[in-house]
Motif scaffolding. Structure first.
Motif, short mmCIF file in Angstrom:
data_model
loop_
_atom_site.label_atom_id
_atom_site.label_comp_id
_atom_site.label_asym_id
_atom_site.label_seq_id
_atom_site.Cartn_x
_atom_site.Cartn_y
_atom_site.Cartn_z
N VAL A 156 0.84 -1.20 0.00
CA VAL A 156 0.00 0.00 0.00
C VAL A 156 0.87 1.25 0.00
O VAL A 156 0.62 2.21 -0.74
CB VAL A 156 -0.94 -0.01 1.21
N GLY A 157 1.92 1.26 0.84
CA GLY A 157 2.82 2.42 0.89
C GLY A 157 3.54 2.65 -0.42
O GLY A 157 3.71 3.81 -0.84
N THR A 158 3.94 1.59 -1.08
CA THR A 158 4.62 1.72 -2.37
C THR A 158 3.69 2.31 -3.41
O THR A 158 4.08 3.18 -4.21
CB THR A 158 5.15 0.35 -2.84
N ILE A 159 2.43 1.86 -3.41
CA ILE A 159 1.44 2.42 -4.34
C ILE A 159 1.21 3.90 -4.05
O ILE A 159 1.12 4.73 -4.97
CB ILE A 159 0.13 1.63 -4.26
N MET A 160 1.13 4.25 -2.77
CA MET A 160 0.95 5.65 -2.39
C MET A 160 2.11 6.51 -2.89
O MET A 160 1.91 7.59 -3.46
CB MET A 160 0.81 5.77 -0.87
N LEU A 161 3.33 6.03 -2.67
CA LEU A 161 4.50 6.81 -3.08
C LEU A 161 4.61 6.87 -4.61
O LEU A 161 5.05 7.89 -5.16
CB LEU A 161 5.76 6.20 -2.48
N ALA A 162 4.22 5.79 -5.31
CA ALA A 162 4.22 5.83 -6.77
C ALA A 162 3.23 6.87 -7.27
O ALA A 162 3.49 7.58 -8.25
CB ALA A 162 3.88 4.44 -7.32
N THR A 163 2.09 6.97 -6.58
CA THR A 163 1.10 7.99 -6.93
C THR A 163 1.67 9.39 -6.70
O THR A 163 1.47 10.30 -7.52
CB THR A 163 -0.18 7.80 -6.08
N MET A 164 2.40 9.56 -5.60
CA MET A 164 3.03 10.86 -5.33
C MET A 164 4.07 11.19 -6.40
O MET A 164 4.24 12.35 -6.79
CB MET A 164 3.70 10.86 -3.95
N SER A 186 4.05 21.94 -3.76
CA SER A 186 4.95 23.08 -3.63
C SER A 186 5.49 23.05 -2.21
O SER A 186 4.95 22.34 -1.35
CB SER A 186 4.20 24.39 -3.89
N PRO A 187 6.54 23.85 -1.92
CA PRO A 187 7.06 23.86 -0.54
C PRO A 187 6.01 24.26 0.49
O PRO A 187 6.12 23.87 1.66
CB PRO A 187 8.20 24.88 -0.62
N GLU A 188 5.00 25.00 0.07
CA GLU A 188 3.98 25.47 1.02
C GLU A 188 2.79 24.51 1.10
O GLU A 188 2.14 24.42 2.15
CB GLU A 188 3.46 26.85 0.60
N HIS A 189 2.48 23.80 0.02
CA HIS A 189 1.29 22.94 -0.02
C HIS A 189 1.68 21.57 -0.58
O HIS A 189 1.85 21.41 -1.79
CB HIS A 189 0.21 23.57 -0.89
N HIS A 190 1.80 20.59 0.31
CA HIS A 190 2.20 19.25 -0.15
C HIS A 190 1.77 18.17 0.86
O HIS A 190 2.50 17.21 1.09
CB HIS A 190 3.72 19.19 -0.35
N PHE A 191 0.59 18.33 1.45
CA PHE A 191 0.22 17.35 2.48
C PHE A 191 0.05 15.95 1.90
O PHE A 191 0.29 14.97 2.61
CB PHE A 191 -1.06 17.75 3.22
N GLY A 192 -0.38 15.82 0.65
CA GLY A 192 -0.49 14.49 0.05
C GLY A 192 0.83 13.74 0.14
O GLY A 192 0.88 12.56 0.50
N PHE A 193 1.91 14.44 -0.17
CA PHE A 193 3.24 13.84 -0.06
C PHE A 193 3.56 13.52 1.39
O PHE A 193 4.07 12.44 1.72
CB PHE A 193 4.29 14.80 -0.63
N GLU A 194 3.27 14.45 2.29
CA GLU A 194 3.57 14.25 3.71
C GLU A 194 2.82 13.05 4.27
O GLU A 194 3.37 12.26 5.05
CB GLU A 194 3.21 15.49 4.51
N ALA A 195 1.55 12.89 3.90
CA ALA A 195 0.76 11.77 4.40
C ALA A 195 1.37 10.44 3.98
O ALA A 195 1.48 9.51 4.79
CB ALA A 195 -0.68 11.88 3.88
N ALA A 196 1.78 10.35 2.71
CA ALA A 196 2.43 9.12 2.24
C ALA A 196 3.75 8.90 2.96
O ALA A 196 4.11 7.76 3.29
CB ALA A 196 2.66 9.21 0.73
N ALA A 197 4.49 9.98 3.25
CA ALA A 197 5.77 9.86 3.95
C ALA A 197 5.55 9.40 5.39
O ALA A 197 6.28 8.54 5.90
CB ALA A 197 6.51 11.19 3.93
N TRP A 198 4.53 9.94 6.06
CA TRP A 198 4.22 9.49 7.42
C TRP A 198 3.95 7.99 7.43
O TRP A 198 4.46 7.26 8.28
CB TRP A 198 2.99 10.21 7.95
N TYR A 199 3.14 7.57 6.49
CA TYR A 199 2.76 6.16 6.41
C TYR A 199 4.00 5.29 6.18
O TYR A 199 4.16 4.24 6.82
CB TYR A 199 1.76 5.97 5.28
#
Length: 288
Positions: free
Chosen positions: A239-247, A257-270
């Motif tokens: 699941v994490g690999t699929i999430m990161l591939a999507t990112m 962007s440096p200011e807006h990237h929570f999608g990336f952060e959520a995958a990184a947390w996971y």
């Protein structure tokens, strides 16, 4: 929507009614029904289970696609960002509790049930004649002999791969914060490749354990806890690999962007959560 001096703008984005929750419910119903039918040898069981998975994948693509479109259109504000962060935090907490249950079963077996079985001689003479306390046992009262999986070899290599993937993902995050898109893409690509390699080696490990070591789900408490813990962790790596591939795909399309990237952060947390679980798993399942 801006947050200044602790004052929240009254605006909060409310999406239009969505069909995806009911689609997800249908998918889960088909998966549960198909699994029940399959376990009871009903011919249509496998097909219903497959249909459930197909509907679930459709729902994931559709629902998350809608969220990405809303995010890219600028519909979300700071308050929505807070909601996403809280939601992801509670989701990861639920995953912590999920693995805590299986680790609890492992610790209970090793620390309580196995010593008690060896201590009460009259009891174990009925349950398992000739039992000698050890972990992992190499057989069971109704289990064929097997060889436990060692820590050296593929498990150690997979540990190194996941630790490296955590470093490459952090490197990608640094690139995002510094506005270095090339570093971001390369770090994500390395992380996805390392996750894929981990899953490939785990499949090789399972084949080795099943065919050469005689280690199966039916191999007593050790076999059951080994495959439950490592198998569910492998599912989370997938699941994490699929999430990161999507990112990675989103990054290539110019998202974040440096200011807006929570999608990336959520995958990184996971992904970092998955790394930590593997370290605990490697120590208590493979090593000790």
């Amino acid at each position: 929507m801006n947050v200044e001096n602790g004052i929240h703008d009254a605006h909060y984005y409310v999406p239009a009614p969505s069909r995806w929750p009911i689609v997800g419910s249908v998918a889960l119903f088909c998966m549960g029904l198909g699994a029940a039918f399959a376990m009871n040898s009903v011919p249509a069981g496998n097909w219903i289970l497959l249909l459930g998975f197909a509907i679930l994948i459709w729902m994931i693509f559709g629902w998350f696609g809608d969220v990405v479109k809303e995010s890219q259109s600028g519909s979300y504000g700071q308050q929505v960002d807070y909601s996403f962060r809280w939601g992801m935090s509670w989701f990861i907490f639920s995953e912590v509790m999920f693995f805590a249950a299986f680790f609890g079963a492992l610790f209970y077996t090793r620390v309580i049930s196995v010593p008690e079985l060896g201590f009460f001689s009259d009891t174990h003479s009925f349950l398992w004649s000739g039992f000698k306390e050890s972990w992992p046992a190499r057989t069971g009262p109704e289990a064929a002999p097997y060889t436990p999986m060692g820590a050296i070899g593929l498990p150690a290599i997979n540990t190194a791969l996941l630790l490296t993937s955590g470093a490459t993902l952090t490197w990608a995050h640094w690139g995002l914060m510094a506005g270095k898109r090339g570093q971001l893409k390369l770090g994500l690509l390395f992380t996805v490749l390392l996750g894929t390699l981990f899953l490939t080696l785990q499949a090789v490990e399972y084949h080795h354990g099943w065919t050469e070591l005689g280690l199966k789900m039916s191999s007593g408490a050790y076999g059951a806890t080994f495959y439950m813990l490592t198998g569910f962790h492998g599912m989370h790596v997938l699941v994490g690999t699929i999430m990161l591939a999507t990112m990675l795909v989103r990054t290539i399309r110019g998202h974040f962007s440096p200011e807006h990237h929570f999608g990336f952060e959520a995958a990184a947390w996971y992904w970092h959560f998955v790394d930590v679980v593997w370290l605990i798993l490697f120590v208590f399942v493979y090593w000790l």
